[in-house]
Design a protein around this motif. Sequence first.
Motif, PDB file in Angstrom:
ATOM      1  N   GLN A 225       0.837  -1.202   0.000  1.00 33.53           N
ATOM      2  CA  GLN A 225       0.000   0.000   0.000  1.00 33.53           C
ATOM      3  C   GLN A 225       0.876   1.258   0.000  1.00 33.53           C
ATOM      4  O   GLN A 225       0.638   2.207  -0.742  1.00 33.53           O
ATOM      5  CB  GLN A 225      -0.883  -0.026   1.253  1.00 33.53           C
ATOM      6  N   THR A 226       1.916   1.228   0.812  1.00 34.96           N
ATOM      7  CA  THR A 226       2.842   2.359   0.889  1.00 34.96           C
ATOM      8  C   THR A 226       3.526   2.576  -0.456  1.00 34.96           C
ATOM      9  O   THR A 226       3.652   3.705  -0.947  1.00 34.96           O
ATOM     10  CB  THR A 226       3.911   2.094   1.973  1.00 34.96           C
ATOM     11  N   GLU A 227       3.926   1.505  -1.054  1.00 39.55           N
ATOM     12  CA  GLU A 227       4.598   1.577  -2.356  1.00 39.55           C
ATOM     13  C   GLU A 227       3.681   2.256  -3.378  1.00 39.55           C
ATOM     14  O   GLU A 227       4.103   3.138  -4.131  1.00 39.55           O
ATOM     15  CB  GLU A 227       4.914   0.147  -2.805  1.00 39.55           C
ATOM     16  N   LEU A 228       2.407   1.840  -3.352  1.00 40.47           N
ATOM     17  CA  LEU A 228       1.450   2.416  -4.294  1.00 40.47           C
ATOM     18  C   LEU A 228       1.195   3.892  -3.976  1.00 40.47           C
ATOM     19  O   LEU A 228       1.117   4.730  -4.888  1.00 40.47           O
ATOM     20  CB  LEU A 228       0.123   1.649  -4.257  1.00 40.47           C
ATOM     21  N   ALA A 229       1.096   4.203  -2.690  1.00 41.84           N
ATOM     22  CA  ALA A 229       0.845   5.587  -2.289  1.00 41.84           C
ATOM     23  C   ALA A 229       2.010   6.471  -2.710  1.00 41.84           C
ATOM     24  O   ALA A 229       1.824   7.586  -3.214  1.00 41.84           O
ATOM     25  CB  ALA A 229       0.624   5.668  -0.783  1.00 41.84           C
ATOM     26  N   GLN A 230       3.218   5.940  -2.514  1.00 42.89           N
ATOM     27  CA  GLN A 230       4.411   6.699  -2.909  1.00 42.89           C
ATOM     28  C   GLN A 230       4.413   6.928  -4.415  1.00 42.89           C
ATOM     29  O   GLN A 230       4.756   7.998  -4.905  1.00 42.89           O
ATOM     30  CB  GLN A 230       5.682   5.952  -2.502  1.00 42.89           C
TER      31      GLN A 230
ATOM     32  N   LEU B  37       4.065  10.513  -8.934  1.00 39.96           N
ATOM     33  CA  LEU B  37       3.501  10.883 -10.229  1.00 39.96           C
ATOM     34  C   LEU B  37       2.866  12.265 -10.160  1.00 39.96           C
ATOM     35  O   LEU B  37       3.056  13.101 -11.056  1.00 39.96           O
ATOM     36  CB  LEU B  37       2.452   9.850 -10.658  1.00 39.96           C
ATOM     37  N   LYS B  38       2.140  12.479  -9.066  1.00 41.62           N
ATOM     38  CA  LYS B  38       1.472  13.777  -8.904  1.00 41.62           C
ATOM     39  C   LYS B  38       2.495  14.903  -8.889  1.00 41.62           C
ATOM     40  O   LYS B  38       2.330  15.929  -9.560  1.00 41.62           O
ATOM     41  CB  LYS B  38       0.657  13.802  -7.611  1.00 41.62           C
ATOM     42  N   ALA B  39       3.565  14.695  -8.125  1.00 42.68           N
ATOM     43  CA  ALA B  39       4.610  15.712  -8.012  1.00 42.68           C
ATOM     44  C   ALA B  39       5.233  15.990  -9.369  1.00 42.68           C
ATOM     45  O   ALA B  39       5.648  17.111  -9.670  1.00 42.68           O
ATOM     46  CB  ALA B  39       5.678  15.263  -7.024  1.00 42.68           C
TER      47      ALA B  39
ATOM     48  N   ALA C  89      -5.462   1.358  -8.131  1.00 39.88           N
ATOM     49  CA  ALA C  89      -4.731   0.240  -7.530  1.00 39.88           C
ATOM     50  C   ALA C  89      -4.607   0.449  -6.023  1.00 39.88           C
ATOM     51  O   ALA C  89      -4.791  -0.479  -5.228  1.00 39.88           O
ATOM     52  CB  ALA C  89      -3.358   0.110  -8.166  1.00 39.88           C
ATOM     53  N   LEU C  90      -4.336   1.675  -5.663  1.00 46.18           N
ATOM     54  CA  LEU C  90      -4.199   2.002  -4.240  1.00 46.18           C
ATOM     55  C   LEU C  90      -5.503   1.712  -3.495  1.00 46.18           C
ATOM     56  O   LEU C  90      -5.502   1.129  -2.405  1.00 46.18           O
ATOM     57  CB  LEU C  90      -3.804   3.476  -4.089  1.00 46.18           C
ATOM     58  N   GLU C  91      -6.614   2.078  -4.119  1.00 45.90           N
ATOM     59  CA  GLU C  91      -7.910   1.830  -3.473  1.00 45.90           C
ATOM     60  C   GLU C  91      -8.205   0.337  -3.350  1.00 45.90           C
ATOM     61  O   GLU C  91      -8.754  -0.127  -2.353  1.00 45.90           O
ATOM     62  CB  GLU C  91      -9.040   2.510  -4.262  1.00 45.90           C
ATOM     63  N   THR C  92      -7.818  -0.407  -4.407  1.00 41.27           N
ATOM     64  CA  THR C  92      -8.057  -1.850  -4.389  1.00 41.27           C
ATOM     65  C   THR C  92      -7.348  -2.497  -3.200  1.00 41.27           C
ATOM     66  O   THR C  92      -7.808  -3.485  -2.639  1.00 41.27           O
ATOM     67  CB  THR C  92      -7.535  -2.491  -5.698  1.00 41.27           C
TER      68      THR C  92
END
Length: 725
Positions: free
Chosen positions: A628-633, A638-640, A649-652
Amino acid sequence: MSGNSTRLQAIYNVEAYVPPTVSFVAGEEPGEIFGSNVFTKAEMQARLPKAVFKSIVATIEKGIKLDPAVADAVAVAMKDWALEKGATHYAHVFYPMTGLTAEKHDSFLDPVGDGTTLAEFAGKTLIQGEPDASSFPSGGLRSTFEARGYTGWDATSPAYILENPNGNTLCIPTVFVSMTGEALDYKTPLLRSQQAMGVHAERVLKLFGHKDLNHVVSFCGPEQEYFLIDRHFFLARPDLINSGRTLFGAKPPKGQEFDDHYFGSIPERVLGFMMDTERELFKLGIPAKTRHNEVAPGQFELAPMFERANIASDHQQLTMTIFKSIAKKHGMECLFHEKPFAGVNGSGKHVNFSLGNAELGSLLVPGDTPHENAQFLVFCAAVIRAVHKFSGLLRVSVASATNDHRLGANEAPPAIISIFLGEQLADVFEQIAKGAATSSKGKGTMMIGVDTLPHLPTDPGDRNRTSPFAFTGNRFEFRAPGSLQTIAVPLVVINTIMADSLDYLATKLEKAVGDGEDFDKAVQTLLTEVITEHGDIVYNGDGYSEKWQIEAKERGLLNLKNTLDSVGQLITPEAVELFEKYSVFNERELHSRYEVQLEHYALVIAVEAKQSLELAETVILPAAVRYQTELAQNVATLKAAGVDASTLALETVSGPVSELTSAIGTLKKALSHHAGDTALAEAKHAQDELLPAMAAVRAPADTLESVVADDLWPLPTYQEMLYIL
Ligand code: ADP
Ligand code: MG
């Protein structure tokens, strides 16, 4: 190790594994080694004075009381034999109510001064041992008595040598009782029930003109289903180690849908294991006969030739011990749990039952002569009456926390006990219900008058895998017992309810004969009465169907879905009366078994619940959170960078992670609740609180298995365990 390295390591190990070769050395072919580690009758005959030999055989075969003077002579011969076989120790082996095998070892050698002498091994050492009973379950029998327990030599089951690279042990089968003679084991009631059934079976046979009868006993051939998995995977699954089943695991993409495993060719590695086990079993005089793949991947079956039920029961326990140790030798683990893998067929132990003796063979064979056919029908009617009257006892004899996963799950018989007779035999009994059988479906004419009965078809119909109690040509097959349990429990029930039925039938027929009635007619009337009163237990249809659930209810049959629904059957007034009447259990013994069954149920589930919690909290959640952390990062990065970032994917992952976190909290709470002060309260707590809390933890955990990156997933998957062998 982190991430999936444990799994990968296991897979490499499996690939690199070279199975030990098993070959029969000259002079050790199966035929020659059979029984070579058993203190057989032949061995006794060669070593004992004639009179002593005759006396011990009379005890074994005719149930004549054991003469203590004989024990001394047998002890000496047994010791000499064991020492020649390299035994350094002897052990009284017994079967406490844990369901396991217990042994207390003593050395043949006594240390004296600076050397050793041969210990005394006299009759009294053979006859009686005194293990401390306090570490074995007694279900309250002990609270009123001393902790002392006694093992008593069971001369009807031969002593044997268990080999070990560090020295062999002479094993002496025994019963295990309290100071007051109350049973603390499974062997004592088995022997008592066998004796009771024999007496009444012999009364029936006498009515049919048999004289000078050999003892009638029950025969049993227990088929054992089991799984084999590579040991590296096993060791990476704490749930398998501690609970015998996987508490987590998503279904594999390929399950058993292809039906390609049943009777398929046996993998080479497994064949090596089977050959090795059979060699060991042969040495112990255990007649392993059939081996084949079972329905599920990784699942196999062993069927031994049938033997006297008490010996079959000892042999069955021994078989499980040997399977476990030989599997290890071949780098595998043998799983006896009824449901090691959810969503994949589980394992049972089919208890094939018949009764008879050496001269007459099985009394459940539809014989060739009309005379014997009537006799067969009487024994068959006894089974029908017994199963109908005491279906609740049969049900409770197979009830356990582990078998609950299997019974009624449409892979094993339903929880409703019924009898499958096969089309032709069912038809015969339907005709009997109407008065007299005059024809047999498809095959000639069938009459029920004793002298005029034509041949019964020897193969009375098709098979029915959905029936819990099926007639299979020369025996009944009780298909509900679990793969993990001792067969002694169902056998005690079958023997006792058969004693009751045979007693009933014999009494009626003896009275008719005494009153000067025609015997043939009396038999006919009795059969009609039995099938009219008890025919509702016969069901030849699909036991898995919804329809049967409804119909069974209309017939007034019990449908005891799980252990807690069933366990009260042990202590109903009818059960107490039955077991007391045939001196199998007194009321206190029955209550003690009831307590032990509940305690065991609660214990099994408590261990599973603790194990679930630990795995969820320390293995599964951390892996998921890492991902989850990996996906959040990734999203943040990407946003940055100004790239459109999908959070799908993060939500899943986040959904099931929060579900898992809250389910863990609930399970923790359930575990911390005071379970209650009685065995029943504890068992109820396990059923009503722990099981649902575990299921709630499992669901999101299994979802996570299919969404978390594979290189982070720590537990071997179903796919790996079931298919990499
Ligand atoms: P099936 O596929 O019909 O179940 P198996 O060969 O797998 O056949 O198993 C049959 C089992 O039934 C064996 O363990 C065998 O010893 C047992 N058996 C056969 N005849 C009798 C009998 N008369 N009494 C008790 N058990 C029997
Ligand atoms: Mg079978």
